[in-house]
Design a protein around this motif. Structure first.
Motif, PDB file in Angstrom:
ATOM      1  N   UNK A 111       0.816  -1.218   0.000  1.00 13.86           N
ATOM      2  CA  UNK A 111       0.000   0.000   0.000  1.00 13.86           C
ATOM      3  C   UNK A 111       0.849   1.267   0.000  1.00 13.86           C
ATOM      4  N   UNK A 112       2.111   1.153   0.404  1.00 11.47           N
ATOM      5  CA  UNK A 112       3.020   2.292   0.341  1.00 11.47           C
ATOM      6  C   UNK A 112       2.870   3.308   1.458  1.00 11.47           C
ATOM      7  N   UNK A 113       2.289   2.901   2.593  1.00 10.85           N
ATOM      8  CA  UNK A 113       2.162   3.824   3.715  1.00 10.85           C
ATOM      9  C   UNK A 113       3.509   4.020   4.410  1.00 10.85           C
ATOM     10  N   UNK A 114       3.702   5.206   4.946  1.00 10.06           N
ATOM     11  CA  UNK A 114       4.870   5.444   5.783  1.00 10.06           C
ATOM     12  C   UNK A 114       4.769   4.582   7.042  1.00 10.06           C
ATOM     13  N   UNK A 115       5.899   4.243   7.663  1.00  8.82           N
ATOM     14  CA  UNK A 115       5.858   3.363   8.844  1.00  8.82           C
ATOM     15  C   UNK A 115       4.910   3.850   9.934  1.00  8.82           C
TER      16      UNK A 115
END
Length: 211
Positions: A111-115
């Motif tokens: 999904x490419x979310x930041x940590x």
């Protein structure tokens, strides 16, 4: 069937689809006024997409129920068993993902979310673990009502779902100060569960009438 009969059968189903589309604007409004609104708005589409992967097979079970409900006296009981097993298996699969590092791998890697956002999305995702079970039961309930030509009850259950969802969001966001994504996912589960509970008496009557 006459044109009037077709209309009476079809229009409630069409209205149900329109009401369902109205859930997203309601959700966006309340989440945008909640705590951590920006983070919640960022993760809600990702959570919704991921949960839908596990909900979709349960939703599609409605078509199987409509096609197979009249296939013999044992068909309703067999379909109920299958619906419960299907929903349980899907819920267990979603729960396994949500409770293990697989969730982080999906949220960050796919999904490419930041940590930070990936960690933030875990709790709302876990709230939706039970949703496939509710979806499978509701799919069978709707199938029973469609076959029995009681589509008005399908619409009424959706109206109740939207009302309960809106009330849960308003209470969670404005009265309790719940984080937006948590309030949104909880409201989705509560609303869909209310719709299914509403249909329990009606589907029971429909089964008895068939017998």
């Amino acid at each position: 069937p006459s044109q009037a009969e077709i209309g009476r059968f079809y229009l409630p189903l069409a209205l149900t689809s329109v009401l369902t589309l109205g859930v997203n604007p309601v959700m966006t409004f309340f989440v945008s006024h909640a705590r951590l609104a920006l983070s919640s708005l960022a993760v809600m589409p990702v959570i919704g997409t991921l949960s839908f992967v596990f909900r979709a097979p349960a939703i599609a079970f409605q078509e199987a129920g409509i096609a197979l409900l009249d296939e013999g006296e044992d068909a309703p009981a067999a379909l109920r068993r299958f619906a419960l097993r299907l929903g349980t298996c899907l819920a267990l699969a979603l729960g396994l993902l949500a409770a293990t590092p697989l969730a982080g791998a999906w949220l960050r890697g796919i999904a490419g979310l930041e940590p930070e956002l990936a960690a933030f999305a875990i709790t709302p995702l876990r709230i939706l673990v039970a949703m496939p079970v509710v979806e499978a039961i509701l799919a069978l309930q709707r199938a029973i009502l469609v076959v029995r030509r009681r589509t008005r009850l399908v619409t009424l259950s959706t109206v109740l779902e939207v009302v309960v969802l809106t009330g849960a969001l308003a209470g969670g966001v404005f009265a309790l100060g719940v984080v937006g994504a948590v309030a949104g996912c909880a409201a989705l589960l509560v609303g869909r569960s209310a719709a299914s509970a509403f249909l329990v008496p009606a589907t029971g009557v429909a089964r008895r009438e068939r017998q």
